[in-house]
Design a protein around this motif. Sequence first.
Motif, PDB file in Angstrom:
ATOM      1  N   ILE A  74       0.872  -1.170   0.000  1.00 20.25           N
ATOM      2  CA  ILE A  74       0.000   0.000   0.000  1.00 20.25           C
ATOM      3  C   ILE A  74       0.911   1.222   0.000  1.00 20.25           C
ATOM      4  CG2 ILE A  74      -1.758   1.305   1.239  1.00 20.25           C
ATOM      5  CD1 ILE A  74      -2.690  -1.300   2.495  1.00 20.25           C
ATOM      6  N   ALA A  75       0.793   2.049  -1.029  1.00 18.28           N
ATOM      7  CA  ALA A  75       1.645   3.233  -1.159  1.00 18.28           C
ATOM      8  C   ALA A  75       0.796   4.491  -1.005  1.00 18.28           C
ATOM      9  CB  ALA A  75       2.357   3.241  -2.504  1.00 18.28           C
ATOM     10  N   THR A  76       1.243   5.385  -0.130  1.00 17.08           N
ATOM     11  CA  THR A  76       0.543   6.639   0.133  1.00 17.08           C
ATOM     12  C   THR A  76       1.482   7.796  -0.191  1.00 17.08           C
ATOM     13  OG1 THR A  76      -0.706   5.588   1.918  1.00 17.08           O
ATOM     14  CG2 THR A  76      -0.663   7.996   1.882  1.00 17.08           C
ATOM     15  N   LYS A  77       0.975   8.760  -0.963  1.00 18.43           N
ATOM     16  CA  LYS A  77       1.807   9.896  -1.360  1.00 18.43           C
ATOM     17  C   LYS A  77       1.024  11.197  -1.249  1.00 18.43           C
ATOM     18  CE  LYS A  77       4.670   7.351  -4.701  1.00 18.43           C
ATOM     19  NZ  LYS A  77       5.116   7.285  -6.115  1.00 18.43           N
ATOM     20  N   ALA A  78       1.747  12.261  -0.896  1.00 24.17           N
ATOM     21  CA  ALA A  78       1.160  13.602  -0.876  1.00 24.17           C
ATOM     22  C   ALA A  78       2.275  14.607  -1.113  1.00 24.17           C
ATOM     23  CB  ALA A  78       0.469  13.882   0.454  1.00 24.17           C
ATOM     24  N   SER A  79       1.973  15.646  -1.859  1.00 23.95           N
ATOM     25  CA  SER A  79       2.958  16.698  -2.100  1.00 23.95           C
ATOM     26  C   SER A  79       2.227  17.964  -2.506  1.00 23.95           C
ATOM     27  CB  SER A  79       3.941  16.293  -3.203  1.00 23.95           C
ATOM     28  OG  SER A  79       4.907  17.304  -3.408  1.00 23.95           O
ATOM     29  N   ARG A  80       2.703  19.072  -2.004  1.00 23.99           N
ATOM     30  CA  ARG A  80       2.147  20.343  -2.447  1.00 23.99           C
ATOM     31  C   ARG A  80       3.178  21.450  -2.336  1.00 23.99           C
ATOM     32  NH1 ARG A  80      -2.308  22.006   1.861  1.00 23.99           N
ATOM     33  NH2 ARG A  80      -1.586  20.984   3.754  1.00 23.99           N
ATOM     34  N   SER A  81       3.058  22.378  -3.255  1.00 21.94           N
ATOM     35  CA  SER A  81       3.957  23.524  -3.308  1.00 21.94           C
ATOM     36  C   SER A  81       3.129  24.794  -3.161  1.00 21.94           C
ATOM     37  CB  SER A  81       4.722  23.552  -4.633  1.00 21.94           C
ATOM     38  OG  SER A  81       5.500  22.380  -4.793  1.00 21.94           O
ATOM     39  N   PHE A  82       3.723  25.791  -2.524  1.00 19.22           N
ATOM     40  CA  PHE A  82       2.975  27.024  -2.317  1.00 19.22           C
ATOM     41  C   PHE A  82       3.937  28.192  -2.123  1.00 19.22           C
ATOM     42  CE2 PHE A  82       3.467  24.807   1.708  1.00 19.22           C
ATOM     43  CZ  PHE A  82       3.962  25.780   2.559  1.00 19.22           C
ATOM     44  N   GLN A  85       7.690  27.025  -0.697  1.00 13.43           N
ATOM     45  CA  GLN A  85       7.933  25.717  -0.081  1.00 13.43           C
ATOM     46  C   GLN A  85       7.292  24.598  -0.887  1.00 13.43           C
ATOM     47  OE1 GLN A  85       6.739  25.483   4.027  1.00 13.43           O
ATOM     48  NE2 GLN A  85       8.590  26.481   4.754  1.00 13.43           N
ATOM     49  N   THR A  86       7.960  23.448  -0.839  1.00  9.01           N
ATOM     50  CA  THR A  86       7.376  22.194  -1.295  1.00  9.01           C
ATOM     51  C   THR A  86       7.506  21.196  -0.155  1.00  9.01           C
ATOM     52  OG1 THR A  86       7.912  22.575  -3.620  1.00  9.01           O
ATOM     53  CG2 THR A  86       7.508  20.297  -2.949  1.00  9.01           C
ATOM     54  N   THR A 139       9.804  15.204   3.262  1.00 11.54           N
ATOM     55  CA  THR A 139      10.807  16.189   2.859  1.00 11.54           C
ATOM     56  C   THR A 139      10.199  17.586   2.838  1.00 11.54           C
ATOM     57  OG1 THR A 139      10.342  15.989   0.487  1.00 11.54           O
ATOM     58  CG2 THR A 139      12.002  14.506   1.412  1.00 11.54           C
ATOM     59  N   VAL A 140      11.060  18.570   3.056  1.00 13.12           N
ATOM     60  CA  VAL A 140      10.687  19.978   2.922  1.00 13.12           C
ATOM     61  C   VAL A 140      11.782  20.677   2.137  1.00 13.12           C
ATOM     62  CG1 VAL A 140      10.204  22.156   4.098  1.00 13.12           C
ATOM     63  CG2 VAL A 140       9.446  20.005   5.120  1.00 13.12           C
ATOM     64  N   ASP A 141      11.393  21.432   1.127  1.00  6.98           N
ATOM     65  CA  ASP A 141      12.304  22.328   0.418  1.00  6.98           C
ATOM     66  C   ASP A 141      11.735  23.730   0.539  1.00  6.98           C
ATOM     67  OD1 ASP A 141      14.500  20.758  -1.051  1.00  6.98           O
ATOM     68  OD2 ASP A 141      12.691  19.613  -1.510  1.00  6.98           O
ATOM     69  N   SER A 142      12.471  24.602   1.227  1.00  4.26           N
ATOM     70  CA  SER A 142      11.968  25.940   1.516  1.00  4.26           C
ATOM     71  C   SER A 142      12.988  26.987   1.087  1.00  4.26           C
ATOM     72  CB  SER A 142      11.681  26.083   3.015  1.00  4.26           C
ATOM     73  OG  SER A 142      11.190  27.375   3.320  1.00  4.26           O
ATOM     74  N   THR A 143      12.517  27.988   0.359  1.00  2.58           N
ATOM     75  CA  THR A 143      13.353  29.117  -0.053  1.00  2.58           C
ATOM     76  C   THR A 143      12.668  30.410   0.368  1.00  2.58           C
ATOM     77  OG1 THR A 143      14.228  27.924  -1.968  1.00  2.58           O
ATOM     78  CG2 THR A 143      14.433  30.320  -1.985  1.00  2.58           C
TER      79      THR A 143
END
Length: 596
Positions: free
Chosen positions: A387-395, A414-415, A440-444
Motif C-alpha cells: 500500500i503506497a501513500t503519497k502527498a505533495s504540495r507547493s505554495f 515551499q514544497t 521532505t521539505v524544500d523551503s526558499t
Amino acid sequence: MAVMNEAGRKSLWVGLFGCIATCLTPAALAATSPGFNVGSANVAIADPAVPRPPGKACTVELFNGFTFRDFSNHPYTYAPPVGCGTSWSKVVLEADFAVTAGRQFDRTASLWLGGANIYFGTTQEPSASVAPSWHIERDVSDFASLLGQPQTGQAILGNIVDGTYTGVISGSARLVFYPANILAPKIDAPDAVYPLSDGTAGGTVALNTGSDVLSRTLTLPTNVERAYLDVFAQGQGGDEFWYTCVPDAQASQAQSCGGGSYREVQVSIDGQQAGVAPVYPWIFTGGIDPYMWRPTPGVQTLNFLPYRMDLTPFAALLNDGKPHALAIGVTGANGNFAVTGNLFVHLDRGRKVVTGAMTANTLQGQAAVATVDNQLTDTGGVVGGSIATKASRSFRIAGYVDTSRGRIVTDVNQTVSFRNTQTFAIDPTRYQQGIDQLSTVDSTTKTRQGPLGITLTTEIHFDYPLVASFGNTFDSAGNTVSAPSAVTQGFSRQFSKRLGHLLIYRSDVDNSIDTADTLNFTNGAVSGHTGQRSTQQFRFKDNLGSCYGRDVTTASGLLTAATDGGGCSQARNRLLWFTHPDGAPDTSRTEDPGVF
C-alpha cells in the motif's frame, strides 16, 4: 532584526571573527558531552551538547530532585539570574533524568515556563537490572524576553508506580546564562513569546481527529516585523505508530491500524492557511521492541526538536491591533496527537505602528489530500503486496512591512512532500510488515529591504527517512515463536544563506540510527531476545570551520564503541559557540534574514 544597524553589525562581526581566531580549538569549542564507558548498559547517544560561548556563566536552578510517581504536575518558580546582567549571548537549559531499575513504560516529559514549552521529549525505559540516567540540553536563548522577568513553571511527567510498574523517575533542571561580551555579543532574540499551550501554566493539547485544533486568540503589538512559530506534534495512543497505519478499508486485511499513514501539521491564522509542517516519526524507548533502544534510543527520542515556521508574510495582518486566532491541527490525527507551539515575534523598535500587506498566499484553499495505491492481494488467506501513500504540495506566501528602516519584503516558497510504502507478507507461518517512509521539505525565503536592496536568500532542506520491518513467526499451533524487528531512522537538515550570490552561512546536520533485535517467545510470552545491535551516527558541519562527528555502537544491550571526530579534519570535533549542531532552528543569529 531583519537588517542590523551599524553598531550591531560591527559588534557581531568583531565577536564572530574574534572567536574564530581565538576560540576555534578542540579544547575551547568541542561540545561537552557525558563520558562513555564501553561495556555500560546506561544511555549512550551521539548527539552533541550545546556549544558554549566564552566567559563566566550564571546558573539558575528550576528544580532539583523532583520524583515522578503519578500524573500530578510539579510546579516551580523562576527568577532572573543575579550578577549576569540582562544582556546574554546564550541561555542553555540543562536537565538530568533517571529511573530506578524495575518495570516501567516510557513516559512523555515536558518543561514549561510562563506557559511556554522549553523542553519536550520522552524517557528511557529501565530493565530489572539497569537504572538508566540521561542528560539533555537545549538552547533556549530565543526565550530571553520571557527569562528577563520572574515566572512560574511546571514539569509534566506522568508516571504510575504500583506493584507492577515499579520504576520511579526523578529529575532536575537549571538554566545557564552567558553574559554578552566582545567575543560573544548579545543575541538578537525575539522581543516577545506567545505560548500556544493548555492554559497559563502550560501543557500540550490532545488532538484526536483531523478536525481538532489547538487555537489561541492573540492580540499582538502593532509593530511586528518578523514572526516565527515553533510547533511540536507528538503521536500518542492510537497515533503512536501512525506510520504503520493503512486506510480503513484495508485495516482488517492487513491486520494493521486504520486511518491511513498520512500526517501533516496545519497552521492557520483567522482560518486562512498559513503554513504546513511534516510530522517527525519519533519512536519511544518502548516502541516496536524495547531492546532495540537499549542503551541507544531513537533519533530525538529523549529531546524533540521543534519545526519552525516562518509567518513573517502575515506580519502586516497581525499588526492591526485586533485579536487573531492562531490554530494548529494535524491532518489524519486518529487518537491522538499531543500538540503545542510558541510564537516568537521581533518588533520594530523605531516605529510603534508598522503597516504593510500580504501579497500572495497560494496555500490558501489547497486541500491536504494523499493518494493511495492499494496493491494488496488475498489468496486463500495468504496476504501479500503493498500500500503506497503519497502527498505533495507547493505554495508561495509573500508580504511586506514598511518599517522605520524602509520596506522589507519576505517571499516564502515551499514544497512539502510525503510518501509511505508498506509491504505485507501474511500467512499461517508469519506476519511481516515493512515500511519505507520519507517526509521532505524544500523551503526558499527571499528577503529584500528597500527598492534597491540586495536580496538575501535562505534555503532549508529537511529529510525525515524511516525504514522499518517487524513481524512474528508462528509454530504449527499458531503460537508466536519469534518477533524480529529492524529500524533505520534519520533526520537531515541543510541550510544556506546568501546575500546576492555571496554565501554567508551554510550548515549541514545528519542524525541517523540503525538498530535491530529479535524477541523470543515461549508459551505466548516473551522469554528473551537475541541479536540486539545498533549504530547511531551524528554529523554536523558549517562553512565557518565547525565540525562534529560521533559514532556510537551497541550490541547485546551494552555500549561497544563511541568514536569522535568522524568526517572532521584530524578526527577532531570543533564547534563555534553560536552554532546549532543539533539541527535546532536559529533565526536569531546564523539564520537571521539579515547579513548575519
